[in-house]
Write a protein that holds these residues in place. Structure first.
Motif, PDB file in Angstrom:
ATOM      1  N   LEU A  32     -42.669 -14.189  10.959  1.00 22.33           N
ATOM      2  CA  LEU A  32     -43.854 -14.745  10.292  1.00 22.33           C
ATOM      3  C   LEU A  32     -43.453 -15.709   9.169  1.00 22.33           C
ATOM      4  O   LEU A  32     -44.061 -16.767   9.008  1.00 22.33           O
ATOM      5  CB  LEU A  32     -44.715 -13.616   9.734  1.00 22.33           C
ATOM      6  CG  LEU A  32     -45.469 -12.759  10.763  1.00 22.33           C
ATOM      7  CD1 LEU A  32     -46.203 -11.614  10.066  1.00 22.33           C
ATOM      8  CD2 LEU A  32     -46.457 -13.610  11.557  1.00 22.33           C
ATOM      9  N   CYS A  33     -42.425 -15.342   8.416  1.00 26.07           N
ATOM     10  CA  CYS A  33     -41.941 -16.236   7.351  1.00 26.07           C
ATOM     11  C   CYS A  33     -41.408 -17.533   7.947  1.00 26.07           C
ATOM     12  O   CYS A  33     -41.653 -18.624   7.421  1.00 26.07           O
ATOM     13  CB  CYS A  33     -40.854 -15.548   6.537  1.00 26.07           C
ATOM     14  SG  CYS A  33     -41.440 -14.225   5.466  1.00 26.07           S
ATOM     15  N   ALA A  34     -40.658 -17.420   9.053  1.00 21.31           N
ATOM     16  CA  ALA A  34     -40.117 -18.611   9.701  1.00 21.31           C
ATOM     17  C   ALA A  34     -41.239 -19.505  10.238  1.00 21.31           C
ATOM     18  O   ALA A  34     -41.168 -20.734  10.139  1.00 21.31           O
ATOM     19  CB  ALA A  34     -39.175 -18.201  10.830  1.00 21.31           C
ATOM     20  N   ILE A  35     -42.291 -18.893  10.774  1.00 21.63           N
ATOM     21  CA  ILE A  35     -43.430 -19.669  11.278  1.00 21.63           C
ATOM     22  C   ILE A  35     -44.092 -20.437  10.137  1.00 21.63           C
ATOM     23  O   ILE A  35     -44.509 -21.591  10.299  1.00 21.63           O
ATOM     24  CB  ILE A  35     -44.430 -18.740  11.986  1.00 21.63           C
ATOM     25  CG1 ILE A  35     -43.837 -18.242  13.306  1.00 21.63           C
ATOM     26  CG2 ILE A  35     -45.753 -19.458  12.244  1.00 21.63           C
ATOM     27  CD1 ILE A  35     -44.679 -17.191  14.015  1.00 21.63           C
ATOM     28  N   ALA A  36     -44.210 -19.795   8.970  1.00 18.03           N
ATOM     29  CA  ALA A  36     -44.745 -20.489   7.799  1.00 18.03           C
ATOM     30  C   ALA A  36     -43.877 -21.695   7.471  1.00 18.03           C
ATOM     31  O   ALA A  36     -44.387 -22.770   7.109  1.00 18.03           O
ATOM     32  CB  ALA A  36     -44.810 -19.532   6.609  1.00 18.03           C
ATOM     33  N   GLY A  37     -42.559 -21.539   7.602  1.00 19.95           N
ATOM     34  CA  GLY A  37     -41.663 -22.668   7.376  1.00 19.95           C
ATOM     35  C   GLY A  37     -41.865 -23.776   8.385  1.00 19.95           C
ATOM     36  O   GLY A  37     -41.894 -24.957   8.027  1.00 19.95           O
ATOM     37  N   PHE A  38     -42.025 -23.429   9.671  1.00 18.14           N
ATOM     38  CA  PHE A  38     -42.271 -24.445  10.697  1.00 18.14           C
ATOM     39  C   PHE A  38     -43.548 -25.219  10.384  1.00 18.14           C
ATOM     40  O   PHE A  38     -43.598 -26.448  10.518  1.00 18.14           O
ATOM     41  CB  PHE A  38     -42.417 -23.806  12.085  1.00 18.14           C
ATOM     42  CG  PHE A  38     -41.269 -22.939  12.500  1.00 18.14           C
ATOM     43  CD1 PHE A  38     -39.988 -23.163  12.023  1.00 18.14           C
ATOM     44  CD2 PHE A  38     -41.469 -21.881  13.385  1.00 18.14           C
ATOM     45  CE1 PHE A  38     -38.923 -22.364  12.412  1.00 18.14           C
ATOM     46  CE2 PHE A  38     -40.411 -21.078  13.786  1.00 18.14           C
ATOM     47  CZ  PHE A  38     -39.142 -21.314  13.289  1.00 18.14           C
ATOM     48  N   ALA A  39     -44.579 -24.491   9.977  1.00 24.76           N
ATOM     49  CA  ALA A  39     -45.858 -25.129   9.666  1.00 24.76           C
ATOM     50  C   ALA A  39     -45.719 -26.110   8.510  1.00 24.76           C
ATOM     51  O   ALA A  39     -46.282 -27.213   8.539  1.00 24.76           O
ATOM     52  CB  ALA A  39     -46.907 -24.072   9.337  1.00 24.76           C
ATOM     53  N   MET A  40     -44.948 -25.733   7.483  1.00 27.88           N
ATOM     54  CA  MET A  40     -44.768 -26.620   6.340  1.00 27.88           C
ATOM     55  C   MET A  40     -43.942 -27.854   6.705  1.00 27.88           C
ATOM     56  O   MET A  40     -44.221 -28.964   6.244  1.00 27.88           O
ATOM     57  CB  MET A  40     -44.103 -25.860   5.188  1.00 27.88           C
ATOM     58  CG  MET A  40     -45.006 -24.852   4.497  1.00 27.88           C
ATOM     59  SD  MET A  40     -46.508 -25.621   3.808  1.00 27.88           S
ATOM     60  CE  MET A  40     -47.700 -25.352   5.152  1.00 27.88           C
TER      61      MET A  40
END
Length: 384
Positions: A32-40
């Motif tokens: 989930l943290c990595a997905i937040a990074g991808f989104a940013m």
């Protein structure tokens, strides 16, 4: 109802046994943290997967495989590989000095097999692994003996010197913090801690005069008074504060960040990615992300407490604290609480070396969890 025994208590484990013992809740939080990074990274590229989001997704997928492979390896094997891993990372740091190439004004990278690596990132994890091996089986009294303490300080100090010469002050601070935390957890006597803290405080003026580069001194001066040169040396931190403040309570919405999309925000894809997150998702989103990080740290502490071997406990706590130092330093840096030192936000910031080493660290943490019932004799060197 029958209680399933720990698979790790068996003498021989199958791949399915190990996959079943993986803490998938923790894996989900990391994802989930990595997905937040991808989104940013998608957002700061004006709604495009290139040049940052897509490569980062590939790196995470490779890192995910690294995590599972590392988790499946017996923790006793990792204990046996601790010193060779540390030596390899140290050799890469030496290679940076000799054949490393310059990027963004610093000589921090080395090309290995056609891939650019930042060895200082690997050293953070390797140092934790090696110190956990060195401190395994040592009593509180033994840790505080001058010879043992001297060896541990050399293990910490030698890579720190190579990293600070790159120059890379932020990573140097994390290496020193990792080492100090490991010694503290091992029970280092306060008779050593007190004088050491005093010596560090006394050495600050000398470090200012003879160690810090001019740009590093400028960062400290800017931290103390960023408004004195808001359009020059204070530009980075000023724009970061504007981005965080403009997000308000609920944020401007995904893809709505203006500071990054109008290129006011510096290093928006790396060191200052959290400021873009704060601008788009506001105070509520930022707190939610920090809570997510806190839960991951809580999982790490729980895994450390559940390990039956001292090596496993030290390794798990060291990896967890390394992750915590990443978050603390980057978060404080972009909010203007400490000088800018160039530390990425783990799992969010763009960067291959950082992503892969963080995932490798989580793989070691997961190995401790999978093999939590493995007991390692006091003077064991592993199983190799």
């Amino acid at each position: 109802m029958a209680i399933r025994p720990y698979a790790a208590a068996k003498r021989t484990l199958t791949v399915l046994d190990k996959l079943g013992e993986v803490n998938w809740g923790l894996v989900l939080l990391i994802t989930l943290c990595a997905i937040a990074g991808f989104a940013m990274l998608y957002s700061v590229a004006d709604g495009a997967f290139h040049p940052w989001a897509l490569p980062q997704i590939y790196r995470f997928l490779i890192g995910f495989v690294v995590l599972l492979v590392a988790a499946s390896i017996d923790v006793r094997i990792w204990m046996s590989l601790a010193y060779p891993t540390y030596a390899f990372a140290l050799l890469l740091l030496v290679a940076v000095v000799i054949i490393g190439h310059v990027g963004l004004g610093a000589q921090r990278w080395v090309t290995l097999g056609g891939v650019d690596l930042q060895p200082s990132e690997l050293m953070k994890i390797s140092l934790v692994l090696a110190l956990a091996r060195f401190l395994h089986g040592k009593s509180v009294e033994e840790v505080s003996k001058p010879l043992n303490l001297g060896i541990a300080l050399l293990m910490i100090g030698i890579p720190a010197v190579f990293v600070v010469l790159q120059p890379n002050l932020g990573t140097t601070l994390i290496i020193l913090a990792d080492g100090a935390a490991m010694l503290f957890l091992a029970g280092l006597s306060w008779w050593w801690i007190g004088p050491t803290v005093g010596a560090i405080a006394a050495a600050v003026p000398l470090a200012w005069r003879f160690v810090l580069h001019d740009y590093q001194k400028a960062r400290v001066e800017t931290f103390l008074d960023p408004e004195s040169d808001a359009l020059g040396k204070g530009w980075n931190i000023t724009q970061a504060k504007i981005a965080i403040g403009s997000g308000g309570v609920a944020g401007k919405g995904f893809l709505g960040g203006t500071q990054s999309r109008l290129n006011f925000l510096p290093e928006k894809q790396t060191d200052f990615i959290f400021t873009n997150f704060a601008e788009e998702f506001g105070f509520v989103g930022s707190v939610a992300l920090l809570i997510l990080f806190a839960v991951i740290i809580g999982y790490g502490i729980q895994i450390a407490m559940g390990a039956r071997s001292q090596f496993g406990r030290m390794l798990a706590m060291g990896i967890t604290l390394n992750f915590f130092f990443y978050i603390m330093i980057n978060g404080a840096m972009v909010m203007g609480l400490i000088p800018v030192v160039g530390i990425p936000m783990p799992l969010l910031s763009y960067g291959g070396s950082a992503m892969l080493t963080v995932m490798f660290g989580f793989g070691l943490l997961m190995s401790v969890h999978v093999h939590r019932q493995v007991e390692i004799p006091r003077h064991s060197g592993g199983i190799i």
